[in-house]
Write a protein that holds these residues in place. Structure first.
Motif, PDB file in Angstrom:
ATOM      1  N   TYR A 115       0.842  -1.198   0.000  1.00  0.00           N
ATOM      2  CA  TYR A 115       0.000   0.000   0.000  1.00  0.00           C
ATOM      3  C   TYR A 115       0.875   1.246   0.000  1.00  0.00           C
ATOM      4  O   TYR A 115       2.052   1.205   0.383  1.00  0.00           O
ATOM      5  CB  TYR A 115      -0.865   0.054   1.259  1.00  0.00           C
ATOM      6  N   ASP A 116       0.260   2.340  -0.379  1.00  0.00           N
ATOM      7  CA  ASP A 116       0.924   3.636  -0.293  1.00  0.00           C
ATOM      8  C   ASP A 116       0.393   4.379   0.933  1.00  0.00           C
ATOM      9  O   ASP A 116      -0.821   4.555   1.072  1.00  0.00           O
ATOM     10  CB  ASP A 116       0.641   4.446  -1.566  1.00  0.00           C
ATOM     11  N   GLY A 117       1.290   4.798   1.802  1.00  0.00           N
ATOM     12  CA  GLY A 117       0.894   5.433   3.061  1.00  0.00           C
ATOM     13  C   GLY A 117       0.075   6.694   2.877  1.00  0.00           C
ATOM     14  O   GLY A 117      -0.921   6.913   3.575  1.00  0.00           O
ATOM     15  N   ASP A 118       0.469   7.543   1.919  1.00  0.00           N
ATOM     16  CA  ASP A 118      -0.274   8.783   1.689  1.00  0.00           C
ATOM     17  C   ASP A 118      -1.701   8.489   1.248  1.00  0.00           C
ATOM     18  O   ASP A 118      -2.655   9.126   1.702  1.00  0.00           O
ATOM     19  CB  ASP A 118       0.421   9.634   0.618  1.00  0.00           C
ATOM     20  N   ALA A 119      -1.827   7.505   0.343  1.00  0.00           N
ATOM     21  CA  ALA A 119      -3.170   7.169  -0.164  1.00  0.00           C
ATOM     22  C   ALA A 119      -4.053   6.665   0.977  1.00  0.00           C
ATOM     23  O   ALA A 119      -5.222   7.057   1.084  1.00  0.00           O
ATOM     24  CB  ALA A 119      -3.067   6.120  -1.267  1.00  0.00           C
TER      25      ALA A 119
END
Lengths: 181, 327
Positions: free
Chosen positions: A108-112
């Motif tokens: 996963y992407d943390g910002d998203a």
């Protein structure tokens, strides 16, 4: 302007989560500390990336579990402890267990996850960001680390993890970066 | 010819992910104030830069080193050392914004290719040709204020390559000249390489409502079911008189993937993806999508369906100035 659909993150089964209320915290904390210290030996760069935050206290809070995890990097000699009531910490990173594990494994992407509100960050934002970036760069595989400490049980454990991953959709191991997107 | 995909990497792992996902070129920076993404835990040591460049070159990809902040008076040596170290590490080009640093690089490192950063805000052919003539700049990253016809007009009047942003966070319109972050924190992207530094950002959740604070000022608060607010002043939500609105710009991300055919026709050489602060997961996914898109355009095929929606900051996207519907 187009609005986008959010990602669905698997939640830990609530019945199983309730049984974790009776988890013996001290031995599990010891085991997690040993696991993390083992990882620290192989990933010194991860602790360097923490920079000024390498002695911060991070609260990792799986919101679908009745326990929280306190991670103290201690300049490369980490300590992990589990708590039923969250202690004071410099930064708190909270979200479903699957999201936290998926972040470690680069799924996963943390910002998203943060902008979709699947992840909550409180306290020292800079410390949380440093941890997120350090972990993302380390390309960790938690399952491989556990298997490495499991002696003769490594192979059956590997098969069990693979099965659990297929059944739950949780990134229990490190895959190619776009595994879950 | 396939358009070049220029991809961000905030860490060595992200650089490797970008190369494996098919990026033609990766841009990154040193872990100090010389680049405009000077965030905690991010960027490259000198050794990591050399290793990353070797990794990319071994797989046919290029690496550009962003040294795109403005040198502080009395501390120019930090920026000069970054240029020298980028060349030593084997960088294919440096991305610069400051006129003095461009002159320094042209004079002292003539064989190191020079690109002009978006931070220089070069938005017409005259200034672009000036940078080419005076400092040997070979490529210009265009600011995100131009429509596609304006980009085409620029390319008709210059031989210098142009690179445009196609995906990621948007910046307030006068890039390289924005001081909003300085007002609230004393630190700015231009001088310190960091906009709205994390050390000055606080997120406070109260009964489901989430507030973003910068330097102690609440700049946006949202309800339980809304996307988390940006921590930057330019995307804050303010009340003036009886009206509450995003004063400078909406909290949306750029996604110009459907404009790639028009950008190709407009003479654009390279497509840039924003996000050195993002994860290796983001990098891999965005690169794969854009690589597939530019190859489809090159072969005259329809654009593949994108999967980039979930990766957009703010959970909403726009084509920005490329389609100026407000005109």
């Amino acid at each position: 302007m187009e609005h986008q659909d959010a990602l669905t993150i698997p939640r830990f089964p609530s019945l199983l989560a309730r049984t974790l209320r009776y988890l013996p915290l001290a031995p599990v904390s010891l085991a997690l500390t040993r696991l993390t210290q083992n990882m620290a030996k192989q990933n010194a760069a991860m602790f360097r990336r923490l920079g000024a935050h390498d002695h911060a206290c991070f609260l990792l809070d799986p919101t679908d579990l009745p326990v929280t995890l306190c991670l103290e990097p201690r300049g490369g000699h980490p300590k992990v402890s589990l708590h039923r009531h969250p202690p004071a910490a410099d930064a708190r990173i909270a979200g479903p267990l699957a999201a936290l594990i998926g972040l470690v494994h680069g799924a996963y992407d943390g910002d998203a996850l943060f902008f979709s509100r699947d992840l909550v960050i409180e306290g020292d934002t800079a410390a949380a960001l440093a941890l997120r970036n350090a972990v993302d760069d380390a390309e960790l595989d938690l399952s491989a680390e556990v298997e490495a400490l499991s002696g003769p049980f490594a192979q059956p454990l590997h098969k069990l993890i693979e099965l659990a991953e297929r059944r739950t959709g949780v990134a229990l191991t490190r895959h190619e970066e776009d595994f879950l997107w | 010819m396939v358009m070049e995909i220029v991809c961000p990497a905030g860490t060595p792992a992200a650089l490797r992910a970008a190369v494996k996902a098919g990026a033609h070129t990766i841009y990154c920076g040193f872990a100090d104030e010389t680049n405009a993404r000077n965030f905690p835990g991010l960027n490259f040591s000198r050794a990591e830069m050399a290793e990353g460049i070797a990794f990319a070159h071994a797989r046919g990809a290029k690496v550009l080193v962003a040294i795109n902040t403005y040198p502080r008076a009395g501390d120019e040596s930090l920026w000069h050392a970054a240029v020298a170290d980028a060349e030593t590490a084997g960088a294919d080009a440096v991305i610069l914004a400051d006129l003095g640093l461009l002159a320094y690089a042209a004079g002292n490192h003539p064989n190191l290719r020079r690109h002009l950063s978006v931070q220089a805000a070069a938005a017409n052919a005259d200034i672009i040709n000036f940078y080419g003539a005076e400092f040997g700049v070979k490529r210009v990253v265009l600011p995100r204020v131009l429509s596609v016809p304006e980009i085409a007009a620029i390319n008709k009047e210059t031989e210098i390559e142009t690179e445009v942003f196609v995906f990621g966070g948007l910046c307030v319109m006068a890039e390289g000249r924005c001081s909003l972050s300085s007002y609230a924190t004393g630190l700015s992207p231009n001088m310190n390489g960091v906009c709205s530094p994390a050390s000055h950002v606080d997120y406070v959740e109260d009964a489901g409502a989430l507030s973003a604070k910068l330097g102690g000022y609440t700049i946006h608060a949202v309800g339980a079911d809304e996307p988390a607010p940006y921590p930057t002043l330019c995307k804050g939500c303010f009340t003036a008189g009886e009206k509450t609105a995003h004063l400078f710009e909406d909290p949306v991300s750029l996604n110009a993937e459907h404009l790639i055919p028009q950008l190709a026709k407009a003479g654009v050489t390279a497509l840039k993806i924003e996000g050195r602060q993002r994860s290796r997961s983001y990098v891999a996914q965005v690169v794969k999508n854009f690589r597939a898109a530019v190859e489809a355009v090159d072969q005259g095929r329809a654009l593949p369906e994108g999967m980039l929606a979930r990766l957009s900051e703010g959970q909403a996207v726009t084509t920005g100035a490329y389609k100026k519907t407000w005109r």
